[in-house]
Design a protein around this motif. Structure first.
Motif, mmCIF file in Angstrom:
data_model
loop_
_atom_site.group_PDB
_atom_site.id
_atom_site.type_symbol
_atom_site.label_atom_id
_atom_site.label_comp_id
_atom_site.label_asym_id
_atom_site.label_seq_id
_atom_site.Cartn_x
_atom_site.Cartn_y
_atom_site.Cartn_z
ATOM 1 N N GLU A 56 0.883 -1.219 -0.074
ATOM 2 C CA GLU A 56 -0.383 -0.092 -0.086
ATOM 3 C C GLU A 56 0.720 1.283 0.160
ATOM 4 N N GLU A 57 1.928 1.478 0.486
ATOM 5 C CA GLU A 57 2.788 2.515 0.460
ATOM 6 C C GLU A 57 3.806 2.519 -0.396
ATOM 7 N N LEU A 58 3.903 1.382 -1.133
ATOM 8 C CA LEU A 58 4.774 1.820 -2.707
ATOM 9 C C LEU A 58 4.486 2.010 -2.939
ATOM 10 N N GLU A 87 7.674 11.953 2.836
ATOM 11 C CA GLU A 87 7.561 10.587 4.384
ATOM 12 C C GLU A 87 8.085 9.952 4.050
ATOM 13 N N GLU A 88 6.875 9.399 3.104
ATOM 14 C CA GLU A 88 5.542 8.686 2.374
ATOM 15 C C GLU A 88 7.006 7.394 1.805
ATOM 16 N N SER A 89 7.419 7.904 1.203
ATOM 17 C CA SER A 89 8.634 7.429 0.357
ATOM 18 C C SER A 89 9.135 5.564 1.141
ATOM 19 N N LYS A 90 9.414 6.604 2.192
ATOM 20 C CA LYS A 90 10.558 6.101 4.036
ATOM 21 C C LYS A 90 9.679 5.524 4.317
ATOM 22 N N HIS A 91 7.984 4.890 3.678
ATOM 23 C CA HIS A 91 7.350 4.315 4.829
ATOM 24 C C HIS A 91 8.114 2.684 4.026
ATOM 25 N N GLY A 92 7.206 2.562 3.018
ATOM 26 C CA GLY A 92 7.333 1.644 2.489
ATOM 27 C C GLY A 92 9.294 1.165 2.511
ATOM 28 N N ASP A 172 4.337 9.784 12.207
ATOM 29 C CA ASP A 172 4.253 9.927 11.099
ATOM 30 C C ASP A 172 2.869 9.933 10.498
ATOM 31 N N GLU A 173 2.576 9.249 10.206
ATOM 32 C CA GLU A 173 1.162 9.220 10.210
ATOM 33 C C GLU A 173 0.354 10.179 10.380
ATOM 34 N N ALA A 174 0.249 10.612 11.559
ATOM 35 C CA ALA A 174 -0.731 10.801 13.019
ATOM 36 C C ALA A 174 -0.171 12.568 12.247
#
Ligand SMILES: [Fe+2]
Ligand SMILES: [Fe+2]
Length: 265
Positions: A56-58, A87-92, A172-174
């Motif tokens: 999902e993050e990808l 920031e999202e790119s680091k999650h995946g 991060d999501e918060a």
């Protein structure tokens, strides 16, 4: 959005960025205790959770490209989108590294996952930036609640690596949810009725981005325990959002009724 509101959105973004830069930045390399990785502390079910979150993050190239195109003329919001994408790119990546370093998935399996992800395109679920702010608040809030749940499970299992990942990513999501909430507050100050109508509209059609993109999404959420229940969604995402925004239940129902929708809340 008027010029004054655009200026306010820029202030909201600057506050977001200042907190991000001073208090929230984290490194995949330095802040996750990879040396403590112990596959015995994890389970295939938790690996399946990470895998679905990773998929999902990808989709971040689609999320960021489509999102940025929608808000490109709104300075603060557009700049948020660029920061958000980083920031999202680091999650995946954090999830990907967990899967391969723990050996729950091989490089070939993760590459196959990436191939399957990029076979489909994510499309904007809503047409306007105000609706997308509503969607962002709900989606980021839901993601935060799901990751918080997983963080607790990882802690109980003694998986320090996964606990750290869910802590950092969830934080991060918060923060993302907080930014969207602030933008909705701004929209409410400009046109309360229309903004509440948009929130009701988005709520009645809400689904997570992976739903419809990732194969057997709902079934995999249920089987792995990665999802949150409809009740948790209402209790931990919807009501807190409405309380923060000071939107009453009746006000929302009225907005929903005016659009002849059944929100089922
Ligand atoms: Fe994320
Ligand atoms: Fe996020």
């Amino acid at each position: 959005m008027t010029e004054a509101l655009n200026r306010s959105a820029y202030r909201i973004y600057l506050d977001f960025l200042e907190t991000a830069e001073k208090k929230r930045r984290w490194s995949i390399f330095d802040d996750i205790p990879w040396d403590s990785l112990d596959a015995a502390k994890s389970t295939e079910a938790s690996a399946q959770c990470v895998e679905i979150y990773c998929a999902e993050e990808l989709y971040v190239p689609d999320y960021s490209a489509k999102g940025l195109e929608l808000v490109r003329s709104r300075f603060g919001v557009a700049w948020f989108q660029t920061c958000w994408a980083f920031e999202e790119s680091k999650h995946g990546l954090a999830f990907r590294e967990y899967l391969t370093r723990s050996a729950f998935r091989s490089e070939a399996e993760v590459e196959a996952l990436e191939t399957s992800v990029f076979e489909k395109y994510w499309k904007l679920p809503f047409e306007t930036s105000r609706q997308m702010a509503c969607y962002g608040a709900l989606q980021e809030g839901t993601t935060y609640v799901a990751y918080k749940l997983q963080k607790g499970k990882a802690r109980c299992a003694g998986d320090r690596v996964l606990e750290a990942i869910f802590h950092l990513v969830g934080r991060d999501e918060a923060a993302h949810a907080g930014f969207y909430r602030a933008i909705i507050e701004l929209e409410l100050s400009q046109d309360r009725e229309a903004t509440i109508a948009d929130l009701g509209y988005v709520l009645s059609r809400f689904k997570m981005p992976g739903d419809g993109l990732i194969a057997n999404y709902q079934q995999r959420l249920r089987a792995s325990g990665a999802g949150i229940s409809p009740r948790a969604f209402v209790e931990h995402v919807v009501w807190p959002l409405l309380i923060t925004l000071q939107i009453g239940r009746q006000e929302l129902k009225h907005a929903l009724k005016s659009r002849a929708l059944d929100a089922q809340i």
